[in-house]
Motif scaffolding. Structure first.
Motif, PDB file in Angstrom:
ATOM      1  N   ALA A 148       0.856  -1.193   0.000  1.00 53.89           N
ATOM      2  CA  ALA A 148       0.000   0.000   0.000  1.00 53.89           C
ATOM      3  C   ALA A 148       0.886   1.236   0.000  1.00 53.89           C
ATOM      4  N   TYR A 149       0.401   2.294  -0.630  1.00 59.01           N
ATOM      5  CA  TYR A 149       1.088   3.587  -0.559  1.00 59.01           C
ATOM      6  C   TYR A 149       0.148   4.550   0.151  1.00 59.01           C
ATOM      7  N   GLY A 150       0.601   5.131   1.244  1.00 53.74           N
ATOM      8  CA  GLY A 150      -0.228   6.075   1.996  1.00 53.74           C
ATOM      9  C   GLY A 150      -1.570   5.474   2.354  1.00 53.74           C
ATOM     10  N   GLY A 151      -1.572   4.211   2.726  1.00 55.04           N
ATOM     11  CA  GLY A 151      -2.812   3.545   3.145  1.00 55.04           C
ATOM     12  C   GLY A 151      -3.649   3.033   1.981  1.00 55.04           C
ATOM     13  N   ARG A 152      -3.245   3.331   0.745  1.00 53.53           N
ATOM     14  CA  ARG A 152      -4.028   2.880  -0.421  1.00 53.53           C
ATOM     15  C   ARG A 152      -3.390   1.615  -0.984  1.00 53.53           C
ATOM     16  N   PRO A 153      -4.131   0.476  -0.920  1.00 54.60           N
ATOM     17  CA  PRO A 153      -3.527  -0.756  -1.443  1.00 54.60           C
ATOM     18  C   PRO A 153      -3.380  -0.702  -2.961  1.00 54.60           C
TER      19      PRO A 153
ATOM     20  N   GLY B  45      -2.352  -5.678 -17.695  1.00 54.93           N
ATOM     21  CA  GLY B  45      -3.397  -4.984 -16.945  1.00 54.93           C
ATOM     22  C   GLY B  45      -3.374  -3.510 -17.249  1.00 54.93           C
ATOM     23  N   PRO B  46      -4.442  -2.793 -16.854  1.00 53.85           N
ATOM     24  CA  PRO B  46      -4.526  -1.365 -17.151  1.00 53.85           C
ATOM     25  C   PRO B  46      -3.480  -0.554 -16.390  1.00 53.85           C
ATOM     26  N   ASN B  47      -3.345   0.722 -16.749  1.00 56.97           N
ATOM     27  CA  ASN B  47      -2.430   1.627 -16.046  1.00 56.97           C
ATOM     28  C   ASN B  47      -2.770   1.648 -14.560  1.00 56.97           C
ATOM     29  N   GLY B  48      -1.741   1.599 -13.749  1.00 57.99           N
ATOM     30  CA  GLY B  48      -1.946   1.718 -12.308  1.00 57.99           C
ATOM     31  C   GLY B  48      -2.479   0.461 -11.651  1.00 57.99           C
ATOM     32  N   ALA B  49      -2.496  -0.657 -12.387  1.00 62.22           N
ATOM     33  CA  ALA B  49      -3.064  -1.901 -11.855  1.00 62.22           C
ATOM     34  C   ALA B  49      -2.186  -2.529 -10.770  1.00 62.22           C
ATOM     35  N   GLY B  50      -0.913  -2.137 -10.738  1.00 59.12           N
ATOM     36  CA  GLY B  50       0.000  -2.715  -9.744  1.00 59.12           C
ATOM     37  C   GLY B  50       1.018  -3.666 -10.339  1.00 59.12           C
ATOM     38  N   LYS B  51       1.169  -3.648 -11.656  1.00 54.86           N
ATOM     39  CA  LYS B  51       2.076  -4.587 -12.339  1.00 54.86           C
ATOM     40  C   LYS B  51       3.535  -4.321 -11.967  1.00 54.86           C
ATOM     41  N   THR B  52       3.948  -3.041 -12.110  1.00 52.48           N
ATOM     42  CA  THR B  52       5.345  -2.706 -11.831  1.00 52.48           C
ATOM     43  C   THR B  52       5.665  -2.947 -10.359  1.00 52.48           C
TER      44      THR B  52
ATOM     45  N   LEU C  22      13.425  -4.914  -5.471  1.00 52.23           N
ATOM     46  CA  LEU C  22      13.625  -3.469  -5.557  1.00 52.23           C
ATOM     47  C   LEU C  22      12.636  -2.714  -4.682  1.00 52.23           C
ATOM     48  N   ARG C  23      11.610  -3.410  -4.249  1.00 51.98           N
ATOM     49  CA  ARG C  23      10.638  -2.831  -3.348  1.00 51.98           C
ATOM     50  C   ARG C  23      10.314  -3.847  -2.273  1.00 51.98           C
ATOM     51  N   VAL C  24      10.022  -3.360  -1.087  1.00 52.79           N
ATOM     52  CA  VAL C  24       9.720  -4.276   0.015  1.00 52.79           C
ATOM     53  C   VAL C  24       8.207  -4.344   0.167  1.00 52.79           C
TER      54      VAL C  24
ATOM     55  N   LEU D  11      13.670  -2.261 -16.192  1.00 51.19           N
ATOM     56  CA  LEU D  11      12.451  -1.638 -15.700  1.00 51.19           C
ATOM     57  C   LEU D  11      11.987  -0.543 -16.628  1.00 51.19           C
ATOM     58  N   GLN D  12      10.694  -0.236 -16.484  1.00 54.61           N
ATOM     59  CA  GLN D  12      10.071   0.824 -17.276  1.00 54.61           C
ATOM     60  C   GLN D  12      10.897   2.105 -17.218  1.00 54.61           C
ATOM     61  N   ARG D  13      11.433   2.383 -16.035  1.00 55.13           N
ATOM     62  CA  ARG D  13      12.156   3.647 -15.866  1.00 55.13           C
ATOM     63  C   ARG D  13      13.660   3.481 -16.038  1.00 55.13           C
TER      64      ARG D  13
ATOM     65  N   ASP E 141       9.951  -4.945 -18.178  1.00 54.55           N
ATOM     66  CA  ASP E 141       8.746  -4.161 -17.908  1.00 54.55           C
ATOM     67  C   ASP E 141       8.480  -3.203 -19.067  1.00 54.55           C
ATOM     68  N   GLU E 142       7.438  -3.483 -19.804  1.00 56.71           N
ATOM     69  CA  GLU E 142       7.027  -2.647 -20.949  1.00 56.71           C
ATOM     70  C   GLU E 142       8.184  -2.362 -21.896  1.00 56.71           C
ATOM     71  N   LEU E 143       8.824  -3.435 -22.251  1.00 60.00           N
ATOM     72  CA  LEU E 143      10.019  -3.352 -23.076  1.00 60.00           C
ATOM     73  C   LEU E 143       9.755  -2.767 -24.456  1.00 60.00           C
TER      74      LEU E 143
ATOM     75  N   THR F 283       3.368  -6.134 -19.826  1.00 62.42           N
ATOM     76  CA  THR F 283       3.017  -5.521 -21.111  1.00 62.42           C
ATOM     77  C   THR F 283       1.602  -4.959 -21.106  1.00 62.42           C
ATOM     78  N   HIS F 284       1.408  -4.002 -22.018  1.00 61.57           N
ATOM     79  CA  HIS F 284       0.075  -3.457 -22.253  1.00 61.57           C
ATOM     80  C   HIS F 284      -0.516  -4.037 -23.526  1.00 61.57           C
ATOM     81  N   PHE F 285       0.342  -4.730 -24.284  1.00 61.06           N
ATOM     82  CA  PHE F 285      -0.083  -5.139 -25.623  1.00 61.06           C
ATOM     83  C   PHE F 285      -0.611  -6.567 -25.640  1.00 61.06           C
TER      84      PHE F 285
HETATM   85  N1  LIG Z   1       6.424   5.155  -4.787  1.00 57.93           N
HETATM   86  C1  LIG Z   1       5.117   5.337  -4.901  1.00 57.93           C
HETATM   87  N2  LIG Z   1       4.450   6.129  -4.051  1.00 57.93           N
HETATM   88  C2  LIG Z   1       3.118   6.314  -4.144  1.00 57.93           C
HETATM   89  N3  LIG Z   1       2.338   5.716  -5.073  1.00 57.93           N
HETATM   90  C3  LIG Z   1       2.942   4.906  -5.959  1.00 57.93           C
HETATM   91  C4  LIG Z   1       4.359   4.674  -5.917  1.00 57.93           C
HETATM   92  N4  LIG Z   1       4.660   3.815  -6.920  1.00 57.93           N
HETATM   93  C5  LIG Z   1       3.511   3.533  -7.550  1.00 57.93           C
HETATM   94  N5  LIG Z   1       2.477   4.183  -6.980  1.00 57.93           N
HETATM   95  C6  LIG Z   1       1.054   4.090  -7.374  1.00 57.93           C
HETATM   96  O1  LIG Z   1       0.674   2.731  -7.267  1.00 57.93           O
HETATM   97  C7  LIG Z   1      -0.236   2.379  -8.303  1.00 57.93           C
HETATM   98  C8  LIG Z   1       0.290   1.153  -9.030  1.00 57.93           C
HETATM   99  O2  LIG Z   1       1.471   1.515  -9.739  1.00 57.93           O
HETATM  100  P1  LIG Z   1       2.255   0.498 -10.673  1.00 57.93           P
HETATM  101  O3  LIG Z   1       3.374   1.277 -11.275  1.00 57.93           O
HETATM  102  O4  LIG Z   1       2.583  -0.713  -9.907  1.00 57.93           O
HETATM  103  O5  LIG Z   1       1.147   0.167 -11.750  1.00 57.93           O
HETATM  104  P2  LIG Z   1       1.288  -0.447 -13.200  1.00 57.93           P
HETATM  105  O6  LIG Z   1       0.245  -1.485 -13.303  1.00 57.93           O
HETATM  106  O7  LIG Z   1       2.690  -0.865 -13.453  1.00 57.93           O
HETATM  107  O8  LIG Z   1       0.889   0.790 -14.099  1.00 57.93           O
HETATM  108  P3  LIG Z   1       1.417   1.279 -15.551  1.00 57.93           P
HETATM  109  O9  LIG Z   1       0.872   0.312 -16.527  1.00 57.93           O
HETATM  110  O10 LIG Z   1       0.812   2.629 -15.663  1.00 57.93           O
HETATM  111  O11 LIG Z   1       2.907   1.286 -15.477  1.00 57.93           O
HETATM  112  C9  LIG Z   1      -0.375   3.594  -9.183  1.00 57.93           C
HETATM  113  O12 LIG Z   1      -1.568   4.257  -8.829  1.00 57.93           O
HETATM  114  C10 LIG Z   1       0.829   4.438  -8.836  1.00 57.93           C
HETATM  115  O13 LIG Z   1       0.554   5.801  -8.997  1.00 57.93           O
END
Ligand SMILES: Nc1ncnc2c1ncn2[C@@H]1O[C@H](COP(=O)(O)OP(=O)(O)OP(=O)(O)O)[C@@H](O)[C@H]1O
Length: 301
Positions: A12-17, A36-43, A52-54, A82-84, A154-156, A186-188
């Motif tokens: 969760a980030y700031g209490g948001r899962p 999955g869609p943008n922001g789904a939690g894939k990365t 890279l993340r705990v 990674l994407q970035r 990730d989204e190569l 992937t998104h494709f």
């Molecule tokens: N370090 C962070 N702090 C706060 N929120 C974050 C952080 N990293 C990611 N998020 C949020 O967590 C949610 C999931 O992000 P994530 O990058 O895992 O999604 P994704 O499925 O890979 O999306 P995309 O396809 O857009 O890359 C998003 O709403 C993102 O804004």
């Protein structure tokens, strides 16, 4: 045999899962897609797998290693793009490869990698001067330089033209053929259908489906659609009662029946029994796009 095991992963980030109880396993030697869609939690999910993340909760094992507690050992097993991902603009391809190779005790021979990845003639070029496709190939090379057993991509292919994407697919297949397990975000749909042995569909931090691409397509509601103009009257009730039929519609004399392949066969039999023919017949199968739209709720901000 599973090389990656993820059970009950939560973050969760700031209490948001954003990852909300994700479980899956990846078999040794497969190409496993995460879609999955943008922001789904894939990365976030693959970053937890790569150490890279705990995660807040859950159990992750990669080749038996805990990515956080055994981070150093993990870096010898997992290669990550990674994407970035970024490389200093001024570094040449050769310098970037040598720099990354220096992190490992037994790195792969970067000369072989650039040859295989079609970068041999760009070895002296600075990162900033590479095309999108060349950058992606360099990222693959950097992810492979430590001779990993698993590579996370990730989204190569985002931002590549269709040819660049196809070339990258071939490279990924070659990586898999060399015995490396590939986790591909992937998104494709087309990419997932073409490359992946299995695909996990993630939506809102949860896995909504996990199957082979063909299996996912089969789950799309009304995965086969047939439409035709019957040569005579055909009661809608009889069509609706066909096995697997999910919807029957009629417009301007054209009948559209949604269902499965079984529905199509039964409809053809019914038409023949009635002594009719099906004019301007069209049968379309659902695509992974349809399955994706059916099984996800759409983009989140
Ligand atoms: N370090 C962070 N702090 C706060 N929120 C974050 C952080 N990293 C990611 N998020 C949020 O967590 C949610 C999931 O992000 P994530 O990058 O895992 O999604 P994704 O499925 O890979 O999306 P995309 O396809 O857009 O890359 C998003 O709403 C993102 O804004």
């Amino acid at each position: 045999m599973a090389i990656i095991e993820v059970a009950g992963l939560r973050k969760a980030y700031g209490g948001r899962p954003v990852v909300d109880g994700v479980s899956f396993s990846v078999d040794d030697g497969e190409i496993f897609g995460i879609l999955g869609p943008n922001g789904a939690g894939k990365t976030t999910t693959v970053e937890c797998v790569s150490g890279l993340r705990v995660a807040d909760e859950g159990r992750v094992r990669v080749a038996g290693l805990d990515p956080v507690a055994e981070r150093e050992a993990l870096t010898r097993v997992v290669g990550v793009q990674l994407q970035r991902s970024e490389v200093q603009e001024k570094l040449t391809v050769r310098e970037a490869l040598e720099l990354y190779a220096a992190f490992y005790e037994r790195p792969a021979d970067w000369r072989e990698l650039v040859e295989e990845l079609g970068l041999a003639d760009r070895i002296g070029a600075r990162f900033g001067k590479l095309s999108g496709g060349q950058r992606q190939r360099l990222f693959i090379a950097l992810a492979l330089i430590g001779r990993p057993r698993v590579v996370v991509l990730d989204e190569l292919t985002t931002g590549l033209d269709p040819r660049g994407r196809r070339n990258t697919w071939r490279l990924i297949e070659r990586v898999r053929d060399s015995g490396v397990t590939v986790v591909l975000v992937t998104h494709f749909m087309e990419e997932a259908r073409h490359l992946c042995d299995r695909v996990a569909l993630i939506d809102g931090g949860r896995i909504t489906a996990l199957d082979t691409p063909v299996g996912l397509i089969g789950r799309a509601a009304g995965s086969t659609v047939m439409s035709f103009v019957p040569s005579g009257p055909l009661p809608e009730g009889e069509l609706a009662a066909l096995p697997g039929a999910t919807d029957v519609a009629r417009k301007d004399g054209r009948v559209t029946v949604r269902g499965s392949e079984e529905t199509v066969n039964a409809a053809m039999a019914l038409i023949a029994r009635r002594g009719l023919t099906a004019g301007r017949l069209r049968v379309e199968s659902a695509s992974l796009d349809d399955a994706y739209l059916d099984l996800t709720e759409g983009d989140r901000p």
